[in-house]
Motif scaffolding. Sequence first.
Motif, PDB file in Angstrom:
ATOM      1  N   THR B 435       0.862  -1.174   0.000  1.00 38.34           N
ATOM      2  CA  THR B 435       0.000   0.000   0.000  1.00 38.34           C
ATOM      3  C   THR B 435       0.902   1.229   0.000  1.00 38.34           C
ATOM      4  O   THR B 435       1.864   1.283   0.752  1.00 38.34           O
ATOM      5  N   VAL B 436       0.593   2.156  -0.851  1.00 39.14           N
ATOM      6  CA  VAL B 436       1.489   3.307  -0.953  1.00 39.14           C
ATOM      7  C   VAL B 436       0.734   4.588  -0.660  1.00 39.14           C
ATOM      8  O   VAL B 436      -0.382   4.803  -1.122  1.00 39.14           O
ATOM      9  N   ILE B 437       1.360   5.407   0.124  1.00 42.34           N
ATOM     10  CA  ILE B 437       0.820   6.755   0.308  1.00 42.34           C
ATOM     11  C   ILE B 437       1.992   7.712   0.251  1.00 42.34           C
ATOM     12  O   ILE B 437       3.086   7.403   0.726  1.00 42.34           O
ATOM     13  N   GLY B 438       1.784   8.831  -0.358  1.00 36.45           N
ATOM     14  CA  GLY B 438       2.885   9.790  -0.475  1.00 36.45           C
ATOM     15  C   GLY B 438       4.024   9.215  -1.282  1.00 36.45           C
ATOM     16  O   GLY B 438       3.823   8.540  -2.288  1.00 36.45           O
ATOM     17  N   GLN B 439       5.223   9.478  -0.845  1.00 38.89           N
ATOM     18  CA  GLN B 439       6.403   8.977  -1.530  1.00 38.89           C
ATOM     19  C   GLN B 439       6.700   7.590  -0.996  1.00 38.89           C
ATOM     20  O   GLN B 439       7.244   7.443   0.101  1.00 38.89           O
ATOM     21  N   GLY B 440       6.320   6.575  -1.732  1.00 39.25           N
ATOM     22  CA  GLY B 440       6.457   5.230  -1.214  1.00 39.25           C
ATOM     23  C   GLY B 440       7.238   4.321  -2.127  1.00 39.25           C
ATOM     24  O   GLY B 440       8.050   4.789  -2.932  1.00 39.25           O
ATOM     25  N   ASN B 441       6.957   3.012  -1.917  1.00 38.23           N
ATOM     26  CA  ASN B 441       7.652   2.020  -2.728  1.00 38.23           C
ATOM     27  C   ASN B 441       9.156   2.048  -2.551  1.00 38.23           C
ATOM     28  O   ASN B 441       9.898   1.798  -3.467  1.00 38.23           O
ATOM     29  N   THR B 442       9.588   2.357  -1.389  1.00 39.06           N
ATOM     30  CA  THR B 442      11.024   2.509  -1.197  1.00 39.06           C
ATOM     31  C   THR B 442      11.340   2.470   0.289  1.00 39.06           C
ATOM     32  O   THR B 442      10.442   2.597   1.139  1.00 39.06           O
ATOM     33  N   SER B 443      12.613   2.295   0.580  1.00 41.61           N
ATOM     34  CA  SER B 443      13.016   2.456   1.982  1.00 41.61           C
ATOM     35  C   SER B 443      14.051   3.549   2.095  1.00 41.61           C
ATOM     36  O   SER B 443      14.729   3.687   3.087  1.00 41.61           O
ATOM     37  N   ALA B 444      14.220   4.315   1.021  1.00 43.15           N
ATOM     38  CA  ALA B 444      15.148   5.446   1.090  1.00 43.15           C
ATOM     39  C   ALA B 444      14.542   6.615   0.336  1.00 43.15           C
ATOM     40  O   ALA B 444      13.876   6.438  -0.682  1.00 43.15           O
TER      41      ALA B 444
END
Lengths: 1022, 767
Positions: B435-444
Motif C-alpha cells: 500500500t502506498v501513500i505519499g512517496q512510497g515504494n522505497t526504503s530510502a
Amino acid sequence: MASAPPGPQRPRPPFIPNPNTNTNPNPNPSSLPDSFQNLQIGRPPPPSAVPRGVAPPLPFSSAAPRPAAFPAGPGPAPSVAAAPPMGPPGLIRAPLPSAAPPQSHVVRPFPGSPPAGAPSSQPFAAPPPTAPQTFSVLPPQSSGPFTGNPALAGPPNSQPYMAPPSSQPFFGTPSSQPFRGPPSSQPFSRLPSSQPFMGPQPPFSGPPASTAPFGAPAWQPQPRPGAFPGSVPPPVRMPGIPLNAQNQMMPPPPPAMGYSPHAGTQMSTPLKIDPNQIPRPMPTSSVVVFETRQGNQANAANVPPPATSDFVVKDTGNCSPRLMRCTMNHIPCTGDLLSTSSMPLALMVQPFALPHPSEEPIQLVDFGETGPIRCSRCKAYINPFMRFIDQGRRFVCNLCGFSNETSRDYMCNLGPDGRRRDADDRPELCRGTVEFVATKEFMVREPMPAVYFFLIDVSMNAIQTGATAAACTAISQAISDLPEGPQTMVGIATFDSTIHFYNLKRASQQPLMLIVPDVQDVYTPLQTDLIVPLTECRQNLEQLLESIPNMFESNKVAESAFGAAIKAGFLAMKSTGGKLMVFQSGVSMEVPFFCEAHKLLQPADKTFKTMAIEFAECQVCVDIFLTTQTFVDIASISVVPSTTGGQVYYYYPFSALSDPAKLYNDLRWNISRPQGFEAVMRVRCSQGLQVQEYSGNFCKRVPTDIDLPGIDSDKTIMVTFKHDDKFQEGSECAFQCALLYTTVYGQRRIRVINLSLPCTNMLSNLFRSADLDTQFTSFLKQAANSIPITPLSQVREQITNLCINILHSYRKFCASVSSSGQLILPEALKLLPLYTLALIKSIGLRNDGRLDDRSYWVSHVASLSILLAVPLVYPRMISLHDFTSKEDDDISLLSATLPLSSEHLNDDGIYLLENGEDGLIYVGNMVSPDTLQHLFGVSSLDGVPNQLVLQQFDNDLSQKVNEVVNEIRRQRCSYLRLRLCRKGDPSGMFFLSYMVEDKTPGGLSYVEFLVHVHRQIQTKIA
Amino acid sequence: MKEFLDLEAQDGVRMTWNVFPGAKQDAVSCVIPVASIYTPLKPIPNVPVLPYSPLRCRMCRAILNPFSIVDYIAKIWICPFCFQRNHFPQNYSSISEDNLPAELFPQYSTIEYESNPETGPTVPPVFLFVVDTCMIEEEIGFLKSALAQAVELLPEKSLVGLITFGTYVQVHELGFGLLPKSYVFKGTKEATKEQILEQMCFFTRKPRPAVGVIAGTRDGLSAESIARFLLPASECEFVLNSVIEELQKDPWPVPADQRASRCTGAALSVAASLLGVCVPGSGARIMAFVGGPSTEGPGAIVSKTLSEPIRSHKDLDKGSVPLYSKAVKFYEGLSKQLVHQGHVLDLFACALDQVGVAEMKVAVERTGGIVVLAESFGHSVFKDSLRRIFQSSEHDLGLSFNGVFEVNCSKDVKVQGIIGPCASLEKKGPLSSETVIGQGNTSAWKMCGLDRKTSLCLVFDIARKDGPDAIGQPTSNQFYFQFLTYYQHHEGQMRLRATTLSRRWVAGPGSVQELVAGFDQEAAAAVMARVVSFKMETEADFDPVRWLDRSLIRLCSKFGDYQKESPSSFSLSPRLSIFPQFMFNLRRSQFVQVFNNSPDETAYFRMMLDRENVNNAVVMIQPSLISYSFHSAPEPVLLDVTAIAADRILLLDSYFTIVVFHGMSIAQWRNAGYQSQPGHEAFAQLLQAPRDDADAIIKERFPVPRLVICDQHGSQARFLLAKLNPSVTYNSDNPPPHGGDVIFTDDVSFQVFMDHLQRLAVQQAYS
C-alpha cells in the motif's frame, strides 16, 4: 617597356606587298604601307613623347608582326596628332568604303566593312575612323621556328620572327600549309577626331609565327578614367590611403589624368608581336568631352568613349555612359540580325557610378504631391524622348507608344521645332538622368534610417590571427565616416560558437553583453537597444571596440557560427533593414565539412539562399569581410551578399601586418561611397525588345523588378534583352532604368536613367558601334555565371566560341572578300581575342586555383563594373625600377604600361602589376641592392614577407612608387593588397601566371591563340 | 501529553500510536493510521557528534545502537532488526561494559556521525538566484533591495549565481570582469544539461567525455569554467550588487490587454541544468523570485490574454484547465532532475495574483524547498523571511542539503510512504509496503533540502497477521525503528544522524486501554491533516469532509466510552478528548475548505503543513487564541466567538497569520491616546503585551507570518472571525453578551458537531 621596340618592329617589308595583294577587307592596298606607318605611331619609343592612344580596341593581330609599321617613317616621332599618321589612315579609310557612315567628328568609322556603300565619308584622316583589322594568320604551323617562342624568344632584339621565317617569309607554314597570303594589313586609323593624333596602325602581317598583321588600332586618346577617384563626391573619401597614415587622405588626384587605365589593356595585344607597336596611352592630359546626344536625333556616330578611358560627360539627352551603356550602340532591328552578329545585347547599369568631378550633378526634380509624370500604360517615367503632340496636350510614350493626356499643370506649348518650349528648363525633358522625389505612393513605410550592424568573429582563430583586432580597429576608425545625423544607427555583435550582442544604450554605463547560446534557433535577446542612434552610443561603441580583442583574448572556442550569427544580426535589424557587415575568419560551423570538389562552387545547401531571400525582403544588405587563413567555402557564403546587394571582401591569407589597412580602407569606402537602401530597380525598353534577364547582386521576387537592399557606386547590374518584335530602320529603341531607393539621409528618391539608341538593319553598323569593354564585361559575367554549374573546360570553350562566332560573323558578312588566310578583326572589337585569351587564363577559369579563390572571383565578377572588369582580367603592369629616371608625373608613369608577357620582365627590374584588387610587385633576381634599399629599406629581400607593407622612405624612388600606388588605389577605389613576388620562388611563379600572353602548360600563347581563332573561323567559313 | 513531548524532545519523533496495534486487523480498526512525524534535524541539546563512521550490521545495514545486544566477551553485537550477529572491528576492541562507545549509551538513541575530512571534502553550499523581471518598477525596487540585503548576508564561502528572466532567460556570467555579461536563452524552450554544456562552452578545447556525462569537476569540467557562473560570495559581491542594482523591468513590450511574457519554467529549467552541469551531487539551492504567472514556454499556467482568468479550484475540479496538467508534468520532470542532482528549488512568490505555486508545488516539495507566498516583494512576509534564511541567529534555519533518509524497522512493520518534503529513491525493499501513500515504494528517500524544522510523516503498515498467541514473550513485544539521515550540514561536511526507537505491540482484548494510553491526539491530528490533504490532491472525487467525519465517528465508536444507542452516555478518555475538536477545525480549515482560496494559496498551505512539526501543524489546524485583559494574566481561551469582549485584546495565532484584535472599548481607549498618558501605564502595558508575544512568535517562525492588527468591527477583524467557532451566529437564539460579537455564517458550531458525533458514534453501525 618603353624600350623594346626594335625587335618586333622589324618590319617585314616583305609583307607589305602582300597585304596589298590580299584582299583585305580593308581594301586599300595602299593602306598597308600606311598601316605600317601607323604602327609606328604606336610605338614611339619614347613613350612620353608619343601620343599614346590607348585605345581599347586595337586591331592588331598576330604576335609577331607589328613590324612593319614602325619602321615606317613616322615611327620615330609620330608626333602627336602628327600629320603623317593621319594621312595614312585617311587613306586607308577612304578606300574602305566601309559602311561607316561618315561621321562627323566623333565617329569612328568602321573599317572593316567594305560593303557599306558609301565610303563617302572619311576621306580624311582626321576622323578617327577605325580601321578594321585584318590579320593574316599564318596558319598552322606556328610550330615553325618561331612560333614556339615568339614571345619568349623575342627579347629585345629584333625580330625574332623575322629571322626564322627565313624560309617563309610569312609565317612559315612550312609544311603543308599553304600559306596565306601575307597578312593583310589593316590600316586603321586613329580616330579621335579631337585627338590630334591618330595612330593608325597598319596592319601588318604576321610573322612567321602564325599571326596576322595587325593594325594598330586607332585609338583615341582616351580620356583617362583615372579621374574617378577624384570624382568622388566630396564627402566621400577614397580608400586609397597609405598604409601608415590611414587617416590621411591623399591629395586629390589631378583633375585630369593623363593616362588611361586601360592603357594597360591595350598594350597587351600587340606586344608580343612587337612591343614597339603597342599603342600606349597618350600623354596628353586632355579629357574628351562626350555629349550624350547631339541635336535632337539619335546619331549613330555618337558612340560613347570606351568605358575605361577618361572623359567628361555632358548629359544632353541620353544618360552618361557611366551609368548605363549598351554592348552595341546601334540596336539591331530584328532578332535575326542580332543572332547573326553573335554579339550579346545587354546593358550594364551602374546607377550610382561615380561621375567625373567636372560633370554636372544629377538634377533632382520634385513634382510635389502628384509625383513624377508617367505613362499611364507602361508606367514609364517622363523623359526627353517622350514626344509631345497636339499642342502639347498629349504626349507619346517612347517605350510603349501610348498617347497620354498631359495633365493641366504640366501643359506647355510646343515650339516650332516640335519640342516643348520649356524643354530646356526642365531637367526631366532634357537630361538623360534625373532624380525624382518619391511620393507616398512609392513608400510602403517611412523611409528607413541608415542602419549599420557590425558582426565580428571572435573565435580562437580570429583572435589569434589578429583578425578580430583588425576588424575592431577598422570599425572604430570608420564610424566617423558614417553619415551624420540622427538617422544613422549602429549595432554590434560578436560571435564564436555563440552570438554575443551588446546593449549600447546605457548612459554612462558599460555596454551590456548578451549571449545567445542557441545557434540552432537564434533570436535577439532584446527588442530594442541593440541598434542605437550613433550619436547616443559613440563613446560606448568605441570603448567596446577597443576592449573586444582583450575580452576574448583567451577564447578557446574554435568554431564560429557564421550562419546563426548573420541570422541573429538580421533579426536585430529586421524591423528597419540596413547594412549588416560581417567580419568572418573561421570556418563556418554550418558549412558541411567535405563536399565533392566539383560541387563546391555551388552553395552547399539551400539554407543560405533561403536566409538571404528573407534578408532581402527585410531590406538587409550583407557585406562579408573574410579575414581568413583557411578554406571558408565562399561558394556557400557568398550567396548571402549576392542576394542582398552586398559583396564579399576576401583577405587570404590574412596577415595581421599588411591587411588591417586594406580592411579599414575597404570598410571605409563601403560605408562612405555613394549608395542607397531598400531599392527596387526596373529596366524598361521600347516595344520590340524585352528584358531577358538581370544579373548581379540582388534578389528577384517578381519577374519585372529586382530588389536591392543595398546599392552603391561599385555595383553594376547586367540586363540582357531579346527581341519580341522588329524595329523600323531609323527608329530608336529606348531603355529606361528606374531605381527607387532611400538615401542615407532617409529620403526616398527615384533615379531614372534613359538611353535611346538608333536601330539598324545593317550588320556592319552593329560591328562598328560595338562596345568592346561592355561586351567583354558581359562575357566575363556570363562566364562567372556558368562556372558553378559547368565544367571549367566547357566554360573556356564557350567563351572562346563566343569570340570566334563574333569574328566569324564579321568575317563572313562584313569583311570584303579576302583570302582565307587573313584574320580580319572588326576595328571596334580588335582586342576581343586578347581579352578572351586573358579571360580563359584568369583565376576563375584556371584549373589550378584554390576553390575559394575561384568562388571569390565568381562572386566578385557578378557585380563588377566595366571599369574594373577589364583590368581584373587584363591587369596593368608597369616597371618601377626605372622610375627615378623618368620625369613624368604619376599619371604618365602609370600609363607606361607593359604588355603582359614575360618577355618584358628583366632580371634587374622591379615591376608592379595591378588588377584593381591585388598589386603584385615582382623583383628580378639581379636587382641592385641599392634599388632594394631605396624601395624596401633592405638590401636583400631574404626574409621579407610576401605580404608587403610598402613603406615610404626618404628617397625619390620610394616616394614615386608610393605615389603611384596611391594613385592606383584612388583610381580603382580599392586599396591594393600588395604582394611581393620574387623571381625563382613560388611567388614569382604566381606573378608569371598573370603573363597571359605567354604560353603556359595548359594554355596558348597570344600568337597561338590568334592562330587558333583564325583556324576556327576558316573552318566555319569553309 | 507530557510524555509524548518528552519523547519528541529526545528524538524528534511523534507517533500517532505509541503502543502499536499488534496485527494488521487491529491496526485497521484503529482508524487513525500508525504513523510518525519525524524531524530529522531537530536541534537536540547534547546529541553527541561522533567523529567516525558508524558500525553497520552486515546483514541489514542497520547501525549499532543502544538496543543492540552486546557480548562484551566475544566482542559481538546482535542487530535488533535482523538478529544478525556482528563482530566488532579492531578499533572497538577495548569495548566493555564500563567502556562503551557513545552510540551504545541508552540515552543517545539519537546520535550523529560526522565524516572526517578524509572521507569527504567540505563543499560550500551554492545559491542560485532566479529573478523575475516582469514587474512594475516599484516591485523591482523592493526585490532589488531585498536581494542586495541577502547578498550581504550570504555565507562567505558559499557560491552564488544569478539568473534573471522575463521573456527570455538571462544567465549572468558573474566571473567575467570586463563587462556585464549574460547568456540569453529563449523562454519558450527547456534547456537540457547537454545543451547547457554545449552552448555555454563548458567543453571548449577539451574532448567531450563519453555520453551519459553528469558533469561537474569530476567529469572533467574545469573549475574556471564553472567559476564563470558560480562564484564565492565574497569574490563577486561587487559584481553581483552592480548587476542587481541595474536590474530593469523586462524590456519586451507588453500590450495593454496582455500579461507580461514570463518564462518561469524555462528559467528554472536553465537553472536546474546549469547546476546539474556545475555542481551535481553537492548542495545547491535555486532560489526563485517570481512576481507573476508564467505565460511563456514550458510550465506556463495561463495564456497571455488578460481576458482569460487564472485557474481556480473550480476550474481544476471541472478539469477545464489544459495548461495545468501540462505545467504540472513539466515541473514533475524538473523535480526529477533536481532530485537526481540533489538540488533544491525554493520559491518566493510575491504577487497579488497567482503565480503558479500550485503547479510548482511538486518541484518545491520533492526537493525540500522553502516556499514563501506574499502579496508583494515589499511585504514583511517576504522581506523578513528572506533575511531569516541567511541570518544566523538562535532561530536560524540550519539549511542543510542533499539528504538521504533511510528507515529500518523490525520485521512485520512496513512503510507505506512519507508525506512530506522528500522524494522516493525507488529503493524497493522488504520494508516497503504494497500500500502506498505519499512517496512510497522505497526504503530510502532523497531530501535535497532540509532544515531544522523539516518534518516527515511516515505512515506504517502493520504486516503481522499473528493472533494473540504470539504475544506472550515479552521480548517479542518490543520492536524497533531506526531512522538514518545523511546530509550535508550547513557548514559543509557530511553527517549522519541516527535515531533508534523502540515501541511495543499490544494485541487482543484489553489492548484497547493500552492503545488509548499510547494515542497522541496532536500527532494524530497532524497526520490526519496531511493524509486528507494528500488524498484531496491525488484522489479524484474524494470527499474530505465525509472521510474525516467517518474516521472520527469510527474512532469514537471504537475508543469512546458509551452505552450503545445512548448518545448522552458518550464520553472520551482524556487521551482522545480534544481530537474531535481538532477534526472540527480541520474540517473548517483552509486545508479542506479550499474554495475560499486560490489553488496557489492552497498549495502553499499544504506545503507548509507537510513540512512542519506536530506543534505547528496543530496551530495551523486549530489556531491558538490568547486573551489579554485587566482582569487576569494572559490566558488561552476557547477558539470561540464568545471569547470576544469589548475590554479584551485577543491574540490569534493561525500560523500563517497572527491577529491582534482589540475589543471595542480597548480600541476606543487606544484611539483616545490613554496609553501615552501618565497614570495609564497599565493600559499601555496591556496594549503592548500581545504585540510582544506576537513578535516572539514571528521571530521564531518561518516563513514569517503575516501580522494583522485590528479592532472589533473593523474590516480586518475577519481574519479572527473566520477562525472562531460560530457558537453565536446571526440566527442564534441567545444574543451575545454585551461587547461580544456574532458571526454571520450558516456553518454549524462545535456544539452541534459534537452532538451529531455522539449520536452517530453510539450507533451500532459504526462499531
